[in-house]
Design an enzyme around this catalytic site. Structure first.
Site: not given
Ligand code: NVA
Ligand code: CP
Length: 305
Positions: A102, A129, A132, A220, A260, A288
């Site tokens: 990540r 993502h 997800q 989101d 998500c 997930r």
């Molecule tokens: N768009 C959000 C998704 C979190 C799972 C982010 O990147 O923070």
């Molecule tokens: N939806 C998601 O990826 O959650 P986290 O940021 O908690 O991993």
């Protein structure tokens, strides 16, 4: 399929194979049927951003598959002090059987795949993502039995989730509509991809127009990780882009709502809509685990997939 870097890389057949395997692994998990398919395998998990779901579902999933997950905080790795990703990839390939990462830049994930020799899984970048969205597709198919004839509607920031949902939704055969403010559109690469789908894709700045007759409504956060300095500006830009009773009235009466997570009640979704659809949203979070187990098996033990 060697890696999971972005939804754009997957064929429709690969997506359906992942979903079918996820269904099977979910059944085995729910019925206490052991499935140590990845016994003896190790997964390194590099996190340059925070996570609840991704970390816990990958770690638990690897354990349930008989493998060993290693949590690698970027703060503690030399990558956090500037060691090039090319070298990190080649070193970690000598120890591990797979890497989940990540991070911010999609290029970093693509570089890991290019320079390493083991499967790389994208656990979220600023661009996309995919884990997800595979879980989201699994949840939609579970609830609606099919993707045929369904309309998916995304309202909010044209961010990593929007980019992946658009590609995933169109690839499995859904109609996809999006409502974003003009200054927060999805990535150009994704917009170019949608051209081959003609009228199955539409984008507008009017949420109620996008939500008309939708079967699945998604949103989101307005400010993704790394955009904390823009929070106040974004609250103004996204003020009209909330999933609320008006949006739900425009959609089909049996429309699902998905998020998500983490969610900000009162911003991108009202408390009322969130709680009315909590069972779908938390099934989505659970999925997930099952979707990612399928991805790990497909990448690390393809003969079992
Ligand atoms: N768009 C959000 C998704 C979190 C799972 C982010 O990147 O923070
Ligand atoms: N939806 C998601 O990826 O959650 P986290 O940021 O908690 O991993």
């Amino acid at each position: 399929m060697k890696h999971l870097l972005k939804m754009l890389d997957l064929s429709q057949q690969e997506i359906f194979e992942i979903l079918d395997l996820a269904d099977k692994l979910k059944y085995q998990t729910k019925h206490g049927i052991p499935h140590p398919i990845l016994q003896g395998k190790t997964l390194g998990m590099i996190f340059q951003k925070a996570s609840t779901r991704t970390r816990v579902s990958f770690e638990t999933g690897m354990y349930q598959l008989g493998g060993y997950p290693l949590f690698l905080s970027a703060n503690d790795l030399q990558i956090g002090r500037g060691e090039p990703v090319q070298d990190t990839a080649r070193v970690l390939s000598r120890y591990l059987d797979g890497i989940m990462i990540r991070t911010f830049a999609q290029k970093e994930v693509e570089d890991l795949a290019e320079y390493g020799s083991i499967p790389i899984i994208n656990g979220l970048t600023d661009f996309c993502h995919p884990c997800q969205v595979l879980a989201d597709l699994l949840t939609i198919r579970e609830k609606k039995d099919t993707f045929d004839g369904l309309k998916m509607c995304y309202i909010g920031d044209g961010n990593n989730m929007a980019n992946s949902l658009i590609v995933g939704g169109l690839k499995v055969g859904m109609e996809v509509s999006v409502a974003c403010p003009d200054d927060y559109q999805p990535d150009q690469q994704v917009m170019d991809f949608t051209k081959q789908y003609g009228n199955a894709f539409s984008i507008t700045d009017k949420p109620l127009e996008a939500a008309a007759n939708a079967d699945v409504i998604l949103t989101d956060v307005w400010s993704s990780m790394g955009m904390e300095s823009e929070i106040e500006k974004r609250k103004i830009a996204f003020a009209g882009y909330q999933i609320n009773d008006d949006v739900m009235a425009a959609a089909h009466s049996d429309a699902m709502v998905m998020h998500c997570l983490p969610a900000h009640r009162g911003e991108e979704i009202t408390e009322k809509v969130f709680e009315a659809h909590a069972s779908e949203i938390f099934d989505e979070a659970e999925n997930r685990l099952h979707a990612q187990k399928a991805v790990m098996v497909k990448l690390m033990m393809p003969e079992e997939a």
